[in-house]
Design an enzyme around this catalytic site. Sequence first.
Site, PDB file in Angstrom:
ATOM      1  N   LYS A  14      53.955  25.819  77.485  1.00  0.00           N
ATOM      2  CA  LYS A  14      53.246  25.445  78.710  1.00  0.00           C
ATOM      3  C   LYS A  14      52.783  23.982  78.614  1.00  0.00           C
ATOM      4  CE  LYS A  14      51.727  30.175  79.738  1.00  0.00           C
ATOM      5  NZ  LYS A  14      50.571  31.081  79.939  1.00  0.00           N
ATOM      6  N   TYR A  54      56.183  34.433  87.901  1.00  0.00           N
ATOM      7  CA  TYR A  54      55.161  35.432  87.580  1.00  0.00           C
ATOM      8  C   TYR A  54      55.257  36.685  88.439  1.00  0.00           C
ATOM      9  CZ  TYR A  54      52.975  32.619  84.017  1.00  0.00           C
ATOM     10  OH  TYR A  54      52.749  31.917  82.859  1.00  0.00           O
ATOM     11  N   ASN A 156      46.710  28.895  77.176  1.00  0.00           N
ATOM     12  CA  ASN A 156      47.132  29.596  75.964  1.00  0.00           C
ATOM     13  C   ASN A 156      48.480  29.133  75.434  1.00  0.00           C
ATOM     14  OD1 ASN A 156      48.647  30.731  77.961  1.00  0.00           O
ATOM     15  ND2 ASN A 156      47.757  32.776  77.831  1.00  0.00           N
ATOM     16  N   HIS A 159      54.291  30.850  76.954  1.00  0.00           N
ATOM     17  CA  HIS A 159      54.642  32.095  77.653  1.00  0.00           C
ATOM     18  C   HIS A 159      55.739  32.786  76.872  1.00  0.00           C
ATOM     19  CE1 HIS A 159      56.028  34.916  80.703  1.00  0.00           C
ATOM     20  NE2 HIS A 159      57.247  34.536  80.369  1.00  0.00           N
ATOM     21  N   GLU A 170      63.632  36.812  83.723  1.00  0.00           N
ATOM     22  CA  GLU A 170      63.103  35.461  83.510  1.00  0.00           C
ATOM     23  C   GLU A 170      64.175  34.497  83.017  1.00  0.00           C
ATOM     24  OE1 GLU A 170      58.462  36.745  82.589  1.00  0.00           O
ATOM     25  OE2 GLU A 170      59.662  35.915  80.971  1.00  0.00           O
TER      26      GLU A 170
END
Length: 201
Positions: A14, A54, A156, A159, A170
């Site tokens: 990310k 998402y 965080n 992913h 994905e």
Amino acid sequence: MEHFSKEKTLVMVKPDGIQRTLVGEIIKRYERVGLKLVGLKMIAPSKEKIEEHYTLDPEWRRITGEKTIESYKKKGLQPPSENPLEITAIILENLKKYMTSGPVIAMVWQGAHAVKISRKIVGGTEPFTSDVGTIRGDFVLDSYQMSDADGRAVRNLIHASGSVEEAEKEIKHWFEESEIISYRLVQEQMLYDVNIDGIFE
Ligand code: ADP
Ligand code: MG
């Protein structure tokens, strides 16, 4: 049935992972466990592309909301709402801002149990409670409490697909078929071959 060694998962570093200069560290952790890198690119994603990513799983909104409520209650705290979908609507808006704030790196890793191994390396969603030894547990300190108080997504670093079905969707979302390279890695003989022979000369 396809051999175990063919399982693939999608991993994304990310924007904060790139800004924290953790790309090498993250790749190292995937390499050393024995997974094989079969696709990689840097992207500046649009908000639409992130929302699609998402919501590829129609259950994601409900599950993510429920997970957040449960995490608040476990800590003896009052969640911002009792309605999972209300919580996720806010999370999704914040996620779009977060995930488009800078470049990301998308990768496809292949190997036995790639999806579950990858989640184990990454750790739980909230860095504050994710295990020591995981990427999220070792390299960042964010919490739901802090991200909610500041009205932003929890940062965080990374992913990783949550299930084999999610991974398939994905990977298709981020990669053309021609961008996934099928090749042999010398160490795979040691990881997967039934007989280890031909070593002594
Ligand atoms: P994971 O990335 O571990 O699969 P989810 O799919 O539940 O987690 O959520 C996707 C991302 O949305 C998380 O990685 C995180 O960046 C953000 N997020 C999830 N829940 C929250 C929350 N309660 N507050 C802020 N951000 C959240
Ligand atoms: Mg997820």
